[in-house]
Design a protein around this motif. Structure first.
Motif, mmCIF file in Angstrom:
data_model
loop_
_atom_site.group_PDB
_atom_site.id
_atom_site.type_symbol
_atom_site.label_atom_id
_atom_site.label_comp_id
_atom_site.label_asym_id
_atom_site.label_seq_id
_atom_site.Cartn_x
_atom_site.Cartn_y
_atom_site.Cartn_z
ATOM 1 N N ASP A 231 8.247 -4.705 4.745
ATOM 2 C CA ASP A 231 8.759 -5.316 3.445
ATOM 3 C C ASP A 231 8.565 -6.792 3.614
ATOM 4 O O ASP A 231 8.712 -7.552 4.523
ATOM 5 C CB ASP A 231 10.353 -5.080 3.761
ATOM 6 C CG ASP A 231 10.654 -3.542 3.402
ATOM 7 O OD1 ASP A 231 9.805 -2.720 2.567
ATOM 8 O OD2 ASP A 231 11.696 -3.142 3.892
ATOM 9 N N ALA A 232 8.027 -7.482 2.608
ATOM 10 C CA ALA A 232 7.501 -8.712 2.230
ATOM 11 C C ALA A 232 8.321 -9.170 1.021
ATOM 12 O O ALA A 232 9.040 -8.469 0.393
ATOM 13 C CB ALA A 232 6.116 -8.890 1.826
ATOM 14 N N PRO A 233 8.509 -10.397 0.957
ATOM 15 C CA PRO A 233 9.195 -11.154 -0.350
ATOM 16 C C PRO A 233 8.939 -10.367 -1.654
ATOM 17 O O PRO A 233 9.739 -10.617 -2.494
ATOM 18 C CB PRO A 233 8.925 -12.567 -0.304
ATOM 19 C CG PRO A 233 8.736 -13.006 1.114
ATOM 20 C CD PRO A 233 7.852 -11.519 1.595
ATOM 21 N N TYR A 234 7.550 -9.948 -1.838
ATOM 22 C CA TYR A 234 7.447 -9.466 -3.054
ATOM 23 C C TYR A 234 7.116 -7.918 -3.191
ATOM 24 O O TYR A 234 6.416 -7.442 -4.340
ATOM 25 C CB TYR A 234 5.914 -10.290 -3.382
ATOM 26 C CG TYR A 234 6.030 -11.837 -3.568
ATOM 27 C CD1 TYR A 234 6.910 -12.096 -4.586
ATOM 28 C CD2 TYR A 234 5.266 -12.542 -2.611
ATOM 29 C CE1 TYR A 234 7.284 -13.562 -4.341
ATOM 30 C CE2 TYR A 234 5.598 -14.061 -2.819
ATOM 31 C CZ TYR A 234 6.497 -14.491 -3.650
ATOM 32 O OH TYR A 234 6.721 -15.973 -3.568
ATOM 33 N N GLY A 235 7.476 -7.155 -2.108
ATOM 34 C CA GLY A 235 7.096 -5.833 -2.086
ATOM 35 C C GLY A 235 7.030 -5.316 -0.652
ATOM 36 O O GLY A 235 6.887 -5.896 0.290
ATOM 37 N N ARG A 236 6.753 -3.871 -0.580
ATOM 38 C CA ARG A 236 6.290 -3.291 0.498
ATOM 39 C C ARG A 236 4.820 -3.192 0.805
ATOM 40 O O ARG A 236 4.040 -2.835 -0.210
ATOM 41 C CB ARG A 236 6.950 -2.014 0.674
ATOM 42 C CG ARG A 236 6.963 -1.502 2.113
ATOM 43 C CD ARG A 236 7.786 -0.118 2.415
ATOM 44 N NE ARG A 236 7.749 0.349 3.545
ATOM 45 C CZ ARG A 236 8.190 0.048 4.626
ATOM 46 N NH1 ARG A 236 8.907 -1.166 4.608
ATOM 47 N NH2 ARG A 236 8.128 0.802 5.774
ATOM 48 N N MET A 237 4.207 -3.751 1.947
ATOM 49 C CA MET A 237 2.855 -4.068 2.057
ATOM 50 C C MET A 237 2.407 -3.571 3.232
ATOM 51 O O MET A 237 3.241 -3.255 4.262
ATOM 52 C CB MET A 237 2.648 -5.696 2.180
ATOM 53 C CG MET A 237 2.890 -6.296 1.024
ATOM 54 S SD MET A 237 2.300 -8.103 0.888
ATOM 55 C CE MET A 237 0.518 -7.611 0.725
ATOM 56 N N ALA A 238 1.121 -3.102 3.389
ATOM 57 C CA ALA A 238 0.397 -2.713 4.571
ATOM 58 C C ALA A 238 -0.961 -3.365 4.384
ATOM 59 O O ALA A 238 -1.781 -3.231 3.380
ATOM 60 C CB ALA A 238 0.476 -1.168 4.572
ATOM 61 N N ALA A 239 -1.775 -3.624 5.812
ATOM 62 C CA ALA A 239 -3.059 -3.975 5.747
ATOM 63 C C ALA A 239 -3.754 -2.690 6.213
ATOM 64 O O ALA A 239 -3.372 -2.032 7.288
ATOM 65 C CB ALA A 239 -3.052 -5.117 6.994
#
Length: 257
Positions: A231-239
């Motif tokens: 979870d990041a400030p602007y949404g759920r992310m993955a690399a």
């Protein structure tokens, strides 16, 4: 969701493409990931495979030799311009370089590949019959490009000078050296992230997805790799990386209020 039907203002990230050593494998991977279909075109610089989402063009794949993708590989963004040749000249005057001179691309646009003073490559896109990505900000399409660099200062000055961007801090990420890039009309077009650990300066691409966790698992099944979603400030992310080692990210953003 945003549908694009006209050329974007100067400096707006408006197109993306990727050189791949195995076109069929790339088409299978990204088709499995994003549901893309494909349209083949011929161009002066070689064949181009246009990636379609719901019948609209959202990206392109280019065949390249395996030697051309040794080391780190990234999706390449193109910034909008109404005069590709003049923009390429100004980039050189401001300390950048022209990597691939301006040329016509299959009647779609006049394009060039350039590099900024810290070595990050990007393209210029002067739309002819194609303004750029015809869909953005929806699952399976481009949502964002940011520049990561161990030398962010010269990069920020360069983009502000060439494209007239303003530079604004980011209160949401106080522990990171991140600066928003905004057009003169105030529209945010991306950012510059100062990363001392970065091995090179690169523009990074983020795609919108409906479910980051599900898509990360799907990427592994399709032959890529995926870091643990966070979870990041602007949404759920993955690399993620594709089967050729190309790095990109995906995000599921919270619903708009």
């Amino acid at each position: 969701m945003s549908e694009i039907s006209s050329n974007q203002p100067l400096g707006t990230p408006t197109w993306i493409d990727l050189g791949v050593p195995d076109l069929d494998r790339a088409k299978a991977f990204y088709g499995a990931l994003f549901g893309w279909e494909y349209e083949e075109r011929s161009a002066e610089t070689g064949p181009v495979t246009l990636c379609l989402l719901r019948g609209r063009r959202v990206a392109a794949l280019r065949p390249v030799s395996a030697a051309d993708v040794e080391g780190e590989s990234w999706w390449q963004p193109y910034l909008a311009t109404d005069d590709c040749d003049a923009a390429a000249k100004r980039i050189v005057e401001c300390g950048g370089a022209v990597v691939v001179p301006p040329s016509e691309r299959a009647g779609l646009a006049r394009t060039a590949v350039v590099a900024d003073p810290v070595g990050a490559r990007f393209g210029l896109w002067q739309g002819r019959t194609l303004p750029g990505c015809e869909l953005v900000n929806e699952p399976g399409a481009l949502v964002r490009n940011d520049l990561a660099s161990p030398e962010p200062g010269p990069a920020r000055r360069f983009y502000a000078t060439v494209f007239g961007f303003t530079l604004d801090g980011n209160d949401d990420l106080p522990d990171f050296d991140f600066t928003f890039l905004r057009r003169p009309d105030g529209h945010e077009v991306g950012g510059v992230f100062g990363d001392p650990a970065a091995r090179a300066s690169r523009w990074q691409t983020v795609f919108e997805v409906a479910d980051t966790d599900e898509l990360a698992a799907r990427a592994v099944v399709a032959g890529g790799t995926a870091a643990t979603p966070e979870d990041a400030p602007y949404g759920r992310m993955a690399a993620l990386t594709d089967p050729f080692g190309t790095s990109f990210s995906v995000i599921t953003r919270p619903p708009a209020d």
